[in-house]
Design a protein around this motif. Sequence first.
Motif, PDB file in Angstrom:
ATOM      1  N   GLY A 158       0.736  -1.210  -0.062  1.00  0.00           N
ATOM      2  CA  GLY A 158       0.114  -0.010   0.044  1.00  0.00           C
ATOM      3  C   GLY A 158       0.693   1.318  -0.029  1.00  0.00           C
ATOM      4  O   GLY A 158       0.171   2.281   0.145  1.00  0.00           O
ATOM      5  N   ALA A 187       3.829   7.683  -1.186  1.00  0.00           N
ATOM      6  CA  ALA A 187       2.884   7.674  -2.035  1.00  0.00           C
ATOM      7  C   ALA A 187       1.973   6.569  -1.500  1.00  0.00           C
ATOM      8  O   ALA A 187       2.370   5.233  -1.258  1.00  0.00           O
ATOM      9  CB  ALA A 187       3.372   7.308  -3.400  1.00  0.00           C
ATOM     10  N   ASP A 189      -1.469   4.061  -1.477  1.00  0.00           N
ATOM     11  CA  ASP A 189      -2.530   3.463  -2.451  1.00  0.00           C
ATOM     12  C   ASP A 189      -3.040   2.329  -1.622  1.00  0.00           C
ATOM     13  O   ASP A 189      -2.859   1.307  -1.731  1.00  0.00           O
ATOM     14  CB  ASP A 189      -1.668   3.064  -3.681  1.00  0.00           C
ATOM     15  N   GLY A 190      -3.996   2.788  -1.035  1.00  0.00           N
ATOM     16  CA  GLY A 190      -4.904   1.873  -0.085  1.00  0.00           C
ATOM     17  C   GLY A 190      -4.612   2.094   1.385  1.00  0.00           C
ATOM     18  O   GLY A 190      -4.371   3.180   1.669  1.00  0.00           O
ATOM     19  N   GLY A 209      -3.822  14.529  -2.977  1.00  0.00           N
ATOM     20  CA  GLY A 209      -4.843  13.473  -2.903  1.00  0.00           C
ATOM     21  C   GLY A 209      -5.668  13.440  -1.800  1.00  0.00           C
ATOM     22  O   GLY A 209      -5.817  14.458  -1.128  1.00  0.00           O
ATOM     23  N   ARG A 234      -5.605   7.589  -1.075  1.00  0.00           N
ATOM     24  CA  ARG A 234      -4.910   7.587  -2.307  1.00  0.00           C
ATOM     25  C   ARG A 234      -4.168   8.847  -2.213  1.00  0.00           C
ATOM     26  O   ARG A 234      -4.979  10.011  -2.357  1.00  0.00           O
ATOM     27  CB  ARG A 234      -5.344   7.337  -3.553  1.00  0.00           C
ATOM     28  N   ARG A 236      -0.234  11.488  -1.589  1.00  0.00           N
ATOM     29  CA  ARG A 236       1.214  11.825  -1.066  1.00  0.00           C
ATOM     30  C   ARG A 236       1.206  12.630   0.003  1.00  0.00           C
ATOM     31  O   ARG A 236       0.677  13.423   0.032  1.00  0.00           O
ATOM     32  CB  ARG A 236       1.953  12.306  -2.256  1.00  0.00           C
TER      33      ARG A 236
END
Length: 304
Positions: A158, A187, A189-190, A209, A234, A236
């Motif tokens: 993630g 970063a 993601d999840g 994000g 999601r 940064r």
Amino acid sequence: MSNLELDPQEIRCGTEAGADGEVLMGREVPLGGPRAMTVSRTLPGVHRRMIGTWCFVDAYGPQRATMRVPPHPHTGLQTVSWLVEGEVLHRDSLGSLQEIRPGQLNLMTAGRGISHSEESPETVLHGVQLWVALPGEHRHTGPAFEHHPALPVLTGPGFEATVAMGSLGGVASPATAFSPLVGAEIAVDGTCEVPLSPGFEHGVLLLDGAVERLEPGPLVYLPPGRSALRLSGRGRVLLIGGEPFGEEIVMWWNFVGRSHDEIAAFRKDWMEGEGFGAVEGFDGAPLPAPVLPTTRLKPRGRVR
């Protein structure tokens, strides 16, 4: 980047209580010019002045702007330039000429004294400018400049973290550091857990994000004792941290010193053209120093 304020008194950034740490509210600082930037400054603040040796955090953008910062001096610190979007050209009194783009690191060590300028064409600019205070035994080191076009990455379920300064989860940046610290762009993601050093205090700033419990603007302070940072969404985020810094410093304008008299001497040298070299190639005059305040500047610790 310079502190371009004409009257750089002690900075008044607010603090609020948050469920996951102190929320350090920034203040808007215009950097001048008709198309220039406005930055959000979260360090130093009224109560919390440092996170580890990180002593200055300006976040800006995304906004269409022109960066034009004339030659100006620094002492006793490192400038850490990090872009999310855009491009900036760095010049300094060592003769360095280096453009920085997103994902790259420009690191300037001021030590006993350096001067530099920064400029960009009119473009979308988005990034952060950070300062690291040099510990006493290193604050008179010789000036230096480093450009790192590629940096190591720590990956996990993630997340993907680009390590700009110090180390994170056993992944170390090649950039020169003078104290135990970390500076990374993560970063997300999840849902993920990013490893932390329990002996460090940390700060987390949303860059773009949507990440749960983070809002655009404020810097969230996390005290020592955490072994992981849990993030979900999601986007940064910027992570900074380090061992709590035990020294008292004086920060005024673009100088970090240890006493009022030392700061006054730095200012005098700059105004008289001594000790900071010259920046060649910038189309414009150096930035004059503001007038010192009428009251004496006091050394202060990481927490007031």
